[in-house]
Design a protein around this motif. Structure first.
Motif, PDB file in Angstrom:
ATOM      1  N   LEU A  47       0.857  -1.108   0.115  1.00  0.00           N
ATOM      2  CA  LEU A  47       0.062   0.078  -0.060  1.00  0.00           C
ATOM      3  C   LEU A  47       0.941   1.096   0.271  1.00  0.00           C
ATOM      4  O   LEU A  47       0.479   2.032  -0.797  1.00  0.00           O
ATOM      5  N   SER A  52      -0.046   5.016  -1.261  1.00  0.00           N
ATOM      6  CA  SER A  52      -1.201   5.345  -0.539  1.00  0.00           C
ATOM      7  C   SER A  52      -0.942   5.709   0.929  1.00  0.00           C
ATOM      8  O   SER A  52       0.204   5.369   1.556  1.00  0.00           O
ATOM      9  N   VAL A  54      -1.300   4.739   4.347  1.00  0.00           N
ATOM     10  CA  VAL A  54      -1.553   3.548   5.097  1.00  0.00           C
ATOM     11  C   VAL A  54      -1.052   3.340   6.604  1.00  0.00           C
ATOM     12  O   VAL A  54      -0.118   3.893   6.977  1.00  0.00           O
ATOM     13  N   TYR A 244      -1.692  -3.062  -3.798  1.00  0.00           N
ATOM     14  CA  TYR A 244      -1.830  -2.213  -4.900  1.00  0.00           C
ATOM     15  C   TYR A 244      -3.307  -1.786  -5.269  1.00  0.00           C
ATOM     16  O   TYR A 244      -3.748  -0.939  -5.751  1.00  0.00           O
ATOM     17  N   GLY A 247      -4.944   0.006  -2.682  1.00  0.00           N
ATOM     18  CA  GLY A 247      -4.343   1.363  -2.686  1.00  0.00           C
ATOM     19  C   GLY A 247      -4.763   2.252  -3.946  1.00  0.00           C
ATOM     20  O   GLY A 247      -5.055   3.618  -3.739  1.00  0.00           O
TER      21      GLY A 247
END
Ligand code: ADP
Ligand code: NA
Length: 290
Positions: A47, A52, A54, A244, A247
């Protein structure tokens, strides 16, 4: 937007043996390596690599400071990764020259998460954020239930497969990700094929063949081929794919684009030896396919 990942953190202790261990036998290994692992930690790293925000929610033992530090070093938020007990979750992985790996997992701190830990995390989450769970911590159904009630979106990777865990999670999930074997196990246990599951989006990963996405609301399914690559080590490919995917969705991508990116990231991951420590960055993923 942010992703709140309630997940395991494991120390992967990998021993290379000259040949398979026989019952009753003691053997000195040829080589040893310790790495960061656990499906939860892998997905948090994926992530972060996907770009992203996270936050990892979970627990390590007193011996797990290095794992907390390493996650933080990869850009994973660790404010909700608490310390519980002496021992962190770990995996003892015996590799022999015949490639028949033997693996023992001990959850330890991964099963010592408390309700208050989840409440603390959800208290700072915003509606529209995603939560992600796997089957390697306690309390995930409770977490998913409360997250849903707060207006978060719930992604669930049903691995390692456990029918009771899956049945407790499915009513709360917006997105379910599972491999072909897990999909078959779930169908055997529940009598429900992927398109009949009570989850809006079901993604079944198919290894080198890519994945199939079931939009169960409209009843449409779509196949996505995987990029062709030379396989070095498939460890962590599924976790990279899922990190992924979630994300990209959290960053506002549509399902088709998110799946295409996840397939590229998963394909790059199989060209690399190792787990969390070698998950490719988004930049590396884009450049690989130029
Ligand atoms: P898991 O590894 O979780 O058991 P899969 O074998 O289905 O699940 O792999 C998960 C994902 O990893 C696939 O959907 C694909 O994106 C990627 N992947 C796995 N093996 C390969 C491969 N040989 N070539 C390209 N991508 C792969
Ligand atoms: Na790999």
């Amino acid at each position: 937007m942010a992703v709140w990942n309630l997940g395991s953190v494991n120390a992967d202790q990998v021993y290379r043996l000259p040949r398979p261990l026989e019952p009753g036998e003691t053997m000195t290994a040829d080589a040893f390596q310790r790495g960061l692992g656990g499906k939860g930690a892998n997905m948090s790293v994926a992530l972060a690599r996907a770009g992203s925000v996270v936050h990892h929610i979970g627990a390590v033992g007193a011996d797990g400071t290095w794992m907390r530090d390493r996650l933080a070093g990869y850009g994973v938020g660790v404010a909700h990764l608490v310390e519980r007990g002496e021992t962190s979750g770990h995996a003892i992985i015996l590799l022999d020259t015949e490639g028949e790996n033997r693996i023992v997992i001990w959850p330890a701190a991964n099963h010592l998460i408390e309700t208050g830990d989840l409440a603390a995390a959800l208290g700072t989450a915003a509606p529209g954020d995603w939560v992600l769970c796997q089957n390697e911590t306690n309390l995930q159904a409770d977490f998913a239930h409360k997250a849903k009630a707060r207006g978060l979106r719930v992604a669930y990777a049903a691995a390692p497969f456990d029918v009771e865990a899956a049945q407790a999670m499915l009513p709360h999930a917006d997105l379910l990700v599972l491999n072909e074997v897990e999909a078959a196990q779930l169908e055997t246990a529940t009598g429900l094929s992927p398109e009949a599951l009570p989850v809006a989006h079901v993604v079944v990963t198919l290894g080198a063949r890519g994945c199939r996405w079931f939009d169960t609301v409209s009843g449409v399914s779509r196949d996505f081929p995987a990029p062709r690559v030379t396989v070095t080590d498939t460890t962590g490919a599924g976790d990279t794919f899922t990190g992924y995917l979630v994300g990209a969705l959290d960053q506002g991508a549509g399902m088709g684009d998110a799946l295409a990116l996840a397939l590229k990231a998963g394909a790059v991951m199989v060209t690399r030896l190792g787990t969390a420590d070698v998950i490719p960055t988004r930049d590396e993923v884009e450049k690989f396919f130029l």
